[in-house]
Write an enzyme that holds these catalytic residues in place. Sequence first.
Site, short mmCIF file in Angstrom:
data_model
loop_
_atom_site.label_atom_id
_atom_site.label_comp_id
_atom_site.label_asym_id
_atom_site.label_seq_id
_atom_site.Cartn_x
_atom_site.Cartn_y
_atom_site.Cartn_z
N TYR A 172 0.66 -1.25 -0.05
CA TYR A 172 -0.03 -0.03 -0.06
C TYR A 172 0.72 1.14 -0.04
CZ TYR A 172 -4.86 -1.85 0.65
OH TYR A 172 -5.95 -2.26 0.72
N LYS A 200 2.68 -15.07 2.38
CA LYS A 200 2.91 -15.88 1.09
C LYS A 200 4.20 -16.20 0.90
CE LYS A 200 1.45 -17.53 -2.76
NZ LYS A 200 0.52 -18.66 -2.93
N ASP A 210 -3.56 -18.01 0.55
CA ASP A 210 -4.70 -18.64 -0.35
C ASP A 210 -5.30 -19.79 0.47
OD1 ASP A 210 -2.26 -20.07 -0.39
OD2 ASP A 210 -2.12 -20.62 -2.47
N ASP A 218 -6.57 -6.77 3.95
CA ASP A 218 -7.64 -6.14 3.40
C ASP A 218 -8.77 -7.34 2.66
OD1 ASP A 218 -9.17 -3.92 2.19
OD2 ASP A 218 -8.07 -4.79 0.10
N ASP A 273 -12.26 -8.57 4.61
CA ASP A 273 -13.66 -8.58 3.87
C ASP A 273 -14.39 -9.67 3.88
OD1 ASP A 273 -13.80 -5.76 3.39
OD2 ASP A 273 -14.00 -6.20 1.19
C1 IPM Z 1 -10.54 -0.64 4.07
C2 IPM Z 1 -10.65 -0.36 2.68
C3 IPM Z 1 -9.55 0.58 1.97
C4 IPM Z 1 -8.34 -0.39 2.05
C5 IPM Z 1 -9.64 1.24 0.67
C6 IPM Z 1 -10.84 2.17 0.58
C7 IPM Z 1 -8.28 2.06 0.33
O1 IPM Z 1 -10.81 -1.17 1.41
O2 IPM Z 1 -10.39 -0.13 4.79
O3 IPM Z 1 -10.32 -2.09 4.00
O4 IPM Z 1 -7.98 -0.73 1.20
O5 IPM Z 1 -7.44 -0.39 3.33
MN MN Z 2 -10.91 -3.35 2.32
#
Ligand code: IPM
Ligand code: MN
Length: 356
Positions: free
Chosen positions: A144, A190, A223, A247, A251
């Site tokens: 990032y 990884k 993975d 990230d 999610d």
């Molecule tokens: C999160 C979001 C952010 C990230 C984006 C919006 C930059 O997806 O907070 O997980 O990738 O960290």
């Molecule tokens: Mn995210």
Amino acid sequence: MMNKKVAVLSGDGIGSEVMKQALRVLKKIEKNFGHHFECIEKNVGGAAIDASGEPLPKDTLEVCEQSDAILFGSVGGPKWDHLPHEKRPEVGALLPLRKHFDLFANLRPAGVTKPLRHFSPLKNEIIGDGFEYIVVRELTGDIYFGKKSGDDETFGADEMKYTRPEIERIARVAFQTARNRRKKVTSVDKANVLSTSRFWRKVVQEVHTQEFSDIALEHLYIDNATMQVLTKPHEFDVILTGNLFGDILSDESAQISGSIGMQGSASINTDGFGLYEPMGGSAPDIAGKDKANPIAQIICVAMMLETSFGLMEEGVSIRKAITSTLNDMYRTGDIFSEGMKKVGTQEMGDAIWSRL
Ligand code: IPM
Ligand code: MN
């Protein structure tokens, strides 16, 4: 009695609607427990671009600097998608805030309890009596924030990099978190391909041996980890991982926990200063329609009280009010199913507020 300053950055989309409910909850806590929270609202993201041309204006940053915590809504939307990369609300506001305050530790809880397991897309036999774990994601390093290059014609490149101190401090947060829980850390990388990950694994291993040998440590490749959380979610206690893998895993974890409208996340630095934001996005499609689930934003208030201010009882009282509201069958559209009481943002907020 505690006196704290809170920077309130609602941002775009559903941000202001859900924040309104969260602030009502904070006011009620103030009254119930005799604290004083001075809340200062500032623009961020698309709203700030519209007002001043910048996703993170100077005065917003200044108020954050003078505050004890940041309560964040969500940023972004189709209206600002055409802007150049660095000017877009997500990249231009969220990433600089994380970097500026050195918010290196991102805590993202995941889980479902048995009574709420119908929220999860996982099968009942996998969920069993429920599962609960937390993703500890490094947030200020990795690909990032590495060197970016590219010439728009022949290549694009992002450097993936972790230094020893960066790995050590996030590893300590994960191990410390595990010590207060079920004493197990799963570090995800990884290392079969990436040099960054081999170094990550080595340093995590060293921190473990030197300071946390009472905690169980295992390593998984990313993975494999994405599969394991779907098939054996109860095997996890604390997942420790870098920015990019975190990230993705967070999610996925939010999704199997039910609606992302129910999950909050904390990003903290070494001083305990933190930014608290819902895991879901700005959801422009339902913005302004009184449809959004305010629970994630309200959970953020609980997390802020507990994590940055050490107000445990106050946080628990919010969590209890949410559970009781859900037990009484209140449901926004994202978690609605037959036979339950369908409510909007405001009514869900009311229900939680009145149970405090
Ligand atoms: C999160 C979001 C952010 C990230 C984006 C919006 C930059 O997806 O907070 O997980 O990738 O960290
Ligand atoms: Mn995210």
